[in-house]
Design an enzyme around this catalytic site. Structure first.
Site: not given
Lengths: 300, 150
Positions: A49-50, A78, A99, A127
């Site tokens: 969603r975000t 890596k 995020r 958030h």
């Protein structure tokens, strides 16, 4: 505003300005132009969603996105440092939206790179774009942000959405009802923050009977995995499911919000009532995120 | 010469940190990052009229600023900083808790970026509520919960 990392950084004026810009974008009074601008969407933790909401916001403004989802197939795998990954991505993009499950990572990123950074969720911490779209949904449906009675229900301990929202709406003098199982109560540090601002809150363990005086009921999902014993979950889950029958005595202006995804905490028969607002709320996320990107990239 | 002066020798020039909570002097030395060139004398569990039992540290030929020493107030309240010049006390102040602190504290939140990346920890200090807030993960902790980096 150079970055958007935490609701704690935003003044009341900045929040209201952002709401105004989002409303103008929704009405078509501002049409931001992002041609040749690139947003890097770095999602070190899965999100649909975000991420889609930001992607949509950027594309509606004629901008482009580059997307990294998860850490598979990346140089982080890596052994590249977080700082080097960020520095490199910043060379390709005009804004970084990230995020991560690591708390404080967006703040650190904003100290490493020169382009604006938007926190799209950092662990259980913040958030802020969700909080802002929630505020936009509240102002749209209630006509104001001041002195509202707000119920936050579900998992209040681990849900960063409710933490950011509580801190944000507290700036406008709200009164809260926190409805959750005892061990998923609002964390003490958030309650301390609210007490310092003389914000009233009460705590309840049942949803039924405690929602009739609310202007906003914000429901979040209680994850079964939070319970050590699945039987404990089965015992309490019914107390946090919103049924249509529980809405018979609520205020006319009540709106039910939910950050989505919903599982079974709002019964589907609520969807057709005048109180359900969770799908328009998701749409509001696009306007709010357009406004955030627009302001951070130098718009009015 | 008083009994106290015999226990911990007087210094000609340097800094005395007095009224350290008994048992915390070694932590204080860690915090101050005293290098090998300085002679350091410590006293532990000395009688104190002010706080009952105290520790004390004397650092020869190094004049600590209040700013350098204030972080000691995090682990020991009511500490006194005394500057000695030519055996005379030229300055005597009670240390105040600083507004913020860097490097010294480990964030107790295991999910905080400062515990997984090479990042200098930063905290804001609220001296009234005796709490600190991590600049990165924003969690708030009481002073008792903190671990000093050594």
């Amino acid at each position: 505003m150079k970055n958007l990392i935490s609701m704690r950084d935003l003044s009341k004026q900045e929040i209201l300005h952002l709401m105004e810009v989002a409303a103008k974008i929704e009405a078509g009074d501002i049409v931001p132009e992002m041609k040749r601008k690139v947003a890097a969407l770095l999602f070190f933790e899965p999100s649909t969603r975000t991420m889609f909401s930001f992607d949509t916001a950027m594309k509606r403004m004629n901008g482009q996105t580059i997307i990294m989802s998860g850490t598979q197939n990346t140089s982080a795998k890596k052994g590249e440092s977080f700082a080097d990954t960020l520095q490199t991505i910043a060379q390709y993009s005009d804004i970084i939206i990230m995020r991560s499950p690591v708390e404080g990572s967006a703040r650190l990123a904003s100290e490493i790179v020169d382009v604006p950074v938007v926190n799209a969720g950092d662990g259980a911490n913040q958030h802020p774009t969700q909080a802002l779209l929630d505020l936009y949904s509240i102002i749209k449906t209630q006509g104001k942000l001041e002195n509202l009675k707000i119920g936050l229900a579900g998992d209040l301990r681990f849900g960063r959405t409710v933490h950011s929202l509580a801190q944000a709406i507290a700036k406008f003098g709200a009164e809260f009802k926190f409805i959750s199982p005892k061990f998923l109560q609002m964390p003490q540090y958030i309650k301390d923050d609210l007490s310092e601002q003389n914000i009233k809150f009460q705590e309840f363990v049942e949803m039924d009977g405690n929602i009739d005086d609310l202007d906003i009921l914000y429901v979040t999902r209680i994850q079964k995995e939070r319970f050590a014993d699945p039987e404990d979950y089965e015992k309490v889950k019914g107390s946090y499911i919103l049924e249509k029958s529980m809405l018979s005595n609520v205020k006319d202006n009540l709106k039910v919000l939910h950050p989505l995804p919903r599982v079974d905490e709002i019964s589907t028969d609520v969807d057709d009532t005048e109180y359900a607002y969770y799908f328009p709320q998701a749409k509001n996320g696009v306007y709010t995120r357009e406004a955030i990107i627009h302001i951070l990239l130098g718009g009015e | 010469m008083s009994v106290k002066q015999i226990k911990v020798n007087a210094i000609k020039n340097g800094t005395v940190i007095d009224h350290i909570t008994a048992g915390r002097v070694l932590k204080v030395i860690d915090i101050l990052n005293i290098n090998d060139n300085n002679s350091v004398m410590i006293g532990m569990n000395l009688n104190s009229r002010k706080i009952g039992k105290k520790d004390i540290v004397k650092i020869e030929n190094r004049e600590l600023s209040e700013q350098e020493a204030n972080s000691i107030a995090l682990i020991s309240p009511n500490v006194t900083l005394i500057i000695i010049k030519d055996f005379e006390v030229t300055k005597k102040v009670e240390l105040q808790m600083p507004d913020s602190i860097e490097k010294l504290i480990v964030c107790p939140n295991s999910k905080c970026i400062t515990n997984s990346d090479e990042v200098t920890s930063k905290f804001k200090i609220d001296s009234i509520s005796k709490t600190v807030r991590c600049h990165y993960c924003e969690k708030k902790y009481s002073l008792e919960e903190l671990k000093i980096k050594i």
